[in-house]
Motif scaffolding. Structure first.
Motif, PDB file in Angstrom:
ATOM      1  N   LYS A   4       0.810  -1.214   0.000  1.00 11.76           N
ATOM      2  CA  LYS A   4       0.000   0.000   0.000  1.00 11.76           C
ATOM      3  C   LYS A   4       0.846   1.268   0.000  1.00 11.76           C
ATOM      4  O   LYS A   4       0.345   2.343  -0.285  1.00 11.76           O
ATOM      5  CB  LYS A   4      -0.916   0.022   1.223  1.00 11.76           C
ATOM      6  CG  LYS A   4      -1.940  -1.083   1.206  1.00 11.76           C
ATOM      7  CD  LYS A   4      -2.784  -1.022   2.447  1.00 11.76           C
ATOM      8  CE  LYS A   4      -3.762  -2.192   2.474  1.00 11.76           C
ATOM      9  NZ  LYS A   4      -4.553  -2.210   3.703  1.00 11.76           N
ATOM     10  N   GLU A   5       2.117   1.160   0.330  1.00 10.69           N
ATOM     11  CA  GLU A   5       2.979   2.337   0.415  1.00 10.69           C
ATOM     12  C   GLU A   5       3.640   2.635  -0.927  1.00 10.69           C
ATOM     13  O   GLU A   5       4.030   1.737  -1.658  1.00 10.69           O
ATOM     14  CB  GLU A   5       4.051   2.134   1.481  1.00 10.69           C
ATOM     15  CG  GLU A   5       3.500   2.035   2.873  1.00 10.69           C
ATOM     16  CD  GLU A   5       4.580   1.822   3.908  1.00 10.69           C
ATOM     17  OE1 GLU A   5       5.772   1.773   3.534  1.00 10.69           O
ATOM     18  OE2 GLU A   5       4.219   1.699   5.081  1.00 10.69           O
ATOM     19  N   SER A   6       3.762   3.900  -1.204  1.00  7.51           N
ATOM     20  CA  SER A   6       4.398   4.337  -2.445  1.00  7.51           C
ATOM     21  C   SER A   6       5.914   4.176  -2.348  1.00  7.51           C
ATOM     22  O   SER A   6       6.506   4.357  -1.293  1.00  7.51           O
ATOM     23  CB  SER A   6       4.053   5.788  -2.717  1.00  7.51           C
ATOM     24  OG  SER A   6       4.744   6.253  -3.833  1.00  7.51           O
ATOM     25  N   ASP A   7       6.557   3.870  -3.455  1.00  7.33           N
ATOM     26  CA  ASP A   7       8.015   3.728  -3.495  1.00  7.33           C
ATOM     27  C   ASP A   7       8.728   5.053  -3.719  1.00  7.33           C
ATOM     28  O   ASP A   7       9.927   5.147  -3.536  1.00  7.33           O
ATOM     29  CB  ASP A   7       8.431   2.751  -4.596  1.00  7.33           C
ATOM     30  CG  ASP A   7       8.036   1.319  -4.267  1.00  7.33           C
ATOM     31  OD1 ASP A   7       7.846   1.018  -3.080  1.00  7.33           O
ATOM     32  OD2 ASP A   7       7.919   0.522  -5.204  1.00  7.33           O
ATOM     33  N   THR A   8       7.995   6.065  -4.149  1.00  8.84           N
ATOM     34  CA  THR A   8       8.604   7.366  -4.407  1.00  8.84           C
ATOM     35  C   THR A   8       8.125   8.378  -3.371  1.00  8.84           C
ATOM     36  O   THR A   8       7.020   8.288  -2.849  1.00  8.84           O
ATOM     37  CB  THR A   8       8.247   7.879  -5.807  1.00  8.84           C
ATOM     38  OG1 THR A   8       6.824   7.973  -5.914  1.00  8.84           O
ATOM     39  CG2 THR A   8       8.786   6.951  -6.872  1.00  8.84           C
ATOM     40  N   PHE A   9       8.986   9.346  -3.092  1.00  7.41           N
ATOM     41  CA  PHE A   9       8.667  10.406  -2.159  1.00  7.41           C
ATOM     42  C   PHE A   9       8.693  11.724  -2.912  1.00  7.41           C
ATOM     43  O   PHE A   9       9.630  11.998  -3.656  1.00  7.41           O
ATOM     44  CB  PHE A   9       9.681  10.446  -1.013  1.00  7.41           C
ATOM     45  CG  PHE A   9       9.664   9.197  -0.177  1.00  7.41           C
ATOM     46  CD1 PHE A   9       8.741   9.033   0.825  1.00  7.41           C
ATOM     47  CD2 PHE A   9      10.566   8.175  -0.432  1.00  7.41           C
ATOM     48  CE1 PHE A   9       8.722   7.880   1.584  1.00  7.41           C
ATOM     49  CE2 PHE A   9      10.561   7.021   0.325  1.00  7.41           C
ATOM     50  CZ  PHE A   9       9.627   6.867   1.340  1.00  7.41           C
TER      51      PHE A   9
END
Length: 78
Positions: A4-9
């Motif tokens: 569920k977490e994005s790999d990019t910030f």
């Protein structure tokens, strides 16, 4: 990372963060680049009092729309 977490910030400056917070409460604002406003050219604190910090960092400015406040400067002291 979890699925569920994005790999990019997404990098955001302090004025961009504050502008988004103001938009959530219905206040229109526009970010300005650092050192582009006349407000940023002067001293932030008086040097006549002993408790005022010597080190102050300019984080940028926000131009507030449709209010009596023209510009808000974001600074970090310490």
């Amino acid at each position: 990372m979890h699925d569920k977490e994005s790999d990019t910030f997404v990098y955001k400056t302090w004025p961009e963060k504050f502008s988004e917070m103001l938009a959530e409460i219905g206040v229109e604002s526009e970010t300005k680049d650092i050192a582009t406003d006349d407000l940023e050219s002067g001293d932030f604190y008086s040097r006549y009092f002993s408790q005022t910090p010597r080190m102050v960092t300019n984080k940028g400015c926000l131009e507030i729309k449709n209010t009596n406040i023209d510009v808000v400067q974001i600074i970090q002291k310490g």
